[in-house]
Design a protein around this motif. Structure first.
Motif, PDB file in Angstrom:
ATOM      1  N   ALA A  41     -11.022  23.025  23.927  1.00  0.00           N
ATOM      2  CA  ALA A  41     -10.764  24.523  23.468  1.00  0.00           C
ATOM      3  C   ALA A  41     -12.024  25.644  23.989  1.00  0.00           C
ATOM      4  CB  ALA A  41     -10.349  24.651  22.256  1.00  0.00           C
ATOM      5  N   HIS A 201     -10.898  20.885  12.798  1.00  0.00           N
ATOM      6  CA  HIS A 201     -10.824  22.229  13.018  1.00  0.00           C
ATOM      7  C   HIS A 201     -10.704  22.233  14.687  1.00  0.00           C
ATOM      8  CE1 HIS A 201     -12.473  26.241  13.969  1.00  0.00           C
ATOM      9  NE2 HIS A 201     -13.475  25.687  14.691  1.00  0.00           N
ATOM     10  N   ALA A 204      -7.313  21.603  15.561  1.00  0.00           N
ATOM     11  CA  ALA A 204      -6.176  22.817  15.269  1.00  0.00           C
ATOM     12  C   ALA A 204      -6.565  23.951  16.358  1.00  0.00           C
ATOM     13  CB  ALA A 204      -6.801  23.199  13.694  1.00  0.00           C
ATOM     14  N   ALA A 205      -7.636  24.044  16.740  1.00  0.00           N
ATOM     15  CA  ALA A 205      -8.077  24.958  17.855  1.00  0.00           C
ATOM     16  C   ALA A 205      -7.339  24.664  19.231  1.00  0.00           C
ATOM     17  CB  ALA A 205      -9.682  25.081  18.004  1.00  0.00           C
ATOM     18  N   ARG A 207      -4.662  22.932  19.602  1.00  0.00           N
ATOM     19  CA  ARG A 207      -3.199  23.356  19.336  1.00  0.00           C
ATOM     20  C   ARG A 207      -2.785  25.089  19.506  1.00  0.00           C
ATOM     21  NH1 ARG A 207      -3.987  18.956  15.444  1.00  0.00           N
ATOM     22  NH2 ARG A 207      -2.544  17.173  16.189  1.00  0.00           N
ATOM     23  N   GLU A 208      -3.842  25.745  18.850  1.00  0.00           N
ATOM     24  CA  GLU A 208      -3.620  26.942  19.037  1.00  0.00           C
ATOM     25  C   GLU A 208      -4.091  27.678  20.315  1.00  0.00           C
ATOM     26  OE1 GLU A 208      -5.632  31.207  16.908  1.00  0.00           O
ATOM     27  OE2 GLU A 208      -6.166  29.338  16.000  1.00  0.00           O
ATOM     28  N   ARG A 209      -5.330  27.276  20.948  1.00  0.00           N
ATOM     29  CA  ARG A 209      -5.357  28.009  22.019  1.00  0.00           C
ATOM     30  C   ARG A 209      -4.761  27.406  23.427  1.00  0.00           C
ATOM     31  NH1 ARG A 209     -11.989  28.872  21.826  1.00  0.00           N
ATOM     32  NH2 ARG A 209     -12.375  29.888  19.863  1.00  0.00           N
ATOM     33  N   GLU A 211      -1.459  26.142  23.460  1.00  0.00           N
ATOM     34  CA  GLU A 211      -0.329  25.927  22.872  1.00  0.00           C
ATOM     35  C   GLU A 211       0.763  25.511  23.891  1.00  0.00           C
ATOM     36  OE1 GLU A 211       3.180  28.340  20.317  1.00  0.00           O
ATOM     37  OE2 GLU A 211       1.185  29.348  20.961  1.00  0.00           O
ATOM     38  N   GLU A 215      -1.106  19.475  22.390  1.00  0.00           N
ATOM     39  CA  GLU A 215      -0.642  18.363  21.395  1.00  0.00           C
ATOM     40  C   GLU A 215      -1.349  16.920  21.823  1.00  0.00           C
ATOM     41  OE1 GLU A 215       0.056  16.919  17.767  1.00  0.00           O
ATOM     42  OE2 GLU A 215       0.123  18.941  18.399  1.00  0.00           O
ATOM     43  N   ALA A 218      -5.021  17.148  21.156  1.00  0.00           N
ATOM     44  CA  ALA A 218      -5.439  17.274  19.929  1.00  0.00           C
ATOM     45  C   ALA A 218      -5.172  16.177  19.187  1.00  0.00           C
ATOM     46  CB  ALA A 218      -4.571  18.286  19.140  1.00  0.00           C
TER      47      ALA A 218
END
Length: 230
Positions: A41, A201, A204-205, A207-209, A211, A215, A218
Motif C-alpha cells: 500500500a 493496520h 486495512a490500508a 483494502r482501502e487503497r 480497493e 483483498e 490483505a
C-alpha cells in the motif's frame, strides 16, 4: 553490522519496525535484496524511506523487472492489478532506476541474489530439491543469501555452502505474520530475526487503497499464508 532486508513489498510499517530493530542491534549497513515498492500500500513512501538509508547496497528482484515490463507478470489478476497500481504511483523515472539495479552483489564473503544466481524466480527451498546444483551456478562464496519465496530459513547446501533466506520484511509466507530479516555481524555470525508490527493496520490500508483487487493480498498479510501456485 549488516542488516539484510528482502521482499519489502511496499509495506512501510513493517520496514520501519525492521529498521528500528536493526539500528538498536547496531546495524550500520544495509543489503536490500529486491521487491521493494510493489504488492503493498505504500510504494512511493517505501522507496523514499529506503533511499535515506546510509551505506545501502541494492539489488534487483523480479518485481523491479515486472514494473518495467508490463507483460512479464503472471496472469494472476491481483498480481497484474497490483503491478499496474504501483506503476502508476511510482512513475517512469523510478521504475527505470529500479529496473537497472544489479542482479547480485558480494559483500563480506556472502553472495547476494534475489532468488538464485541463475534466476530472479527460481529459488531454493527449505528442503533440498533436484535442481539445486543448477541453481548454485558454481558460486564460490561460502554463504549464499537469497529471498523471493518469503520463507525464512537457513541450511547447508552443496559443498557446505551456507544457504540463507532472511525471509520477507513485508509479506511473509511462512505462517508467522512478523516481519523477517537477518543480521550479519562483523565477525560473519548471522542471525535470523523477526519483528512484530501492526499487520492488521497494513491489511486495512491495503483494502482501502487497493480497493477492488487487494483483498487476497490483505488476507496474506493477516495470516502469512503462501499464495496458490500459478
Amino acid at each position: 553490522m549488516l542488516a539484510v532486508l528482502y521482499d519489502i513489498h511496499a509495506n512501510l510499517p513493517a520496514l520501519e519496525a525492521v529498521l528500528a530493530d536493526a539500528e538498536q542491534a547496531g546495524a550500520d549497513r544495509h543489503l536490500l535484496g529486491g521487491d521493494y515498492a510493489a504488492l503493498g500500500a505504500w510504494p512511493v513512501e517505501t522507496l523514499e524511506r529506503l533511499r535515506w538509508l546510509p551505506r545501502a547496497q541494492w539489488i534487483r528482484g523480479n518485481w523491479e523487472r515486472w514494473l518495467a515490463n508490463p507483460d512479464d507478470p503472471p496472469e494472476i489478476p491481483f498480481i497484474r492489478n497490483s503491478a499496474a497500481w504501483a506503476r502508476a504511483a511510482l512513475g517512469e523515472e523510478d521504475i527505470a532506476e529500479l529496473s537497472q539495479l544489479p542482479a547480485s552483489a558480494t559483500l563480506d564473503g556472502t553472495f547476494f541474489c534475489h532468488a538464485s544466481p541463475i534466476s530472479d524466480m527460481r529459488s531454493f527451498l527449505p528442503e533440498p530439491a533436484d535442481d539445486e546444483p543448477e541453481l548454485m551456478d558454481h558460486v564460490s562464496q561460502r554463504r549464499l543469501a537469497f529471498g523471493h519465496t518469503h520463507i525464512q530459513f537457513r541450511r547447508q547446501g552443496m559443498d557446505g555452502v551456507d544457504l540463507v533466506n532472511p525471509g520477507s520484511v513485508g509479506l511473509p509466507f511462512d505462517g508467522d505474520v512478523r516481519a523477517a530479516y537477518a543480521l550479519i555481524r562483523d565477525d560473519g555470525e548471522l542471525e535470523l530475526r523477526r519483528v512484530a508490527y501492526d499487520h492488521e493496520h497494513v491489511a486495512a490500508a491495503i483494502r482501502e487503497r487497493m480497493e477492488g483487487f487487494g483483498e487476497e493480498l490483505a488476507q496474506r498479510i493477516d495470516d502469512a499464508s503462501p499464495p496458490p501456485s500459478p
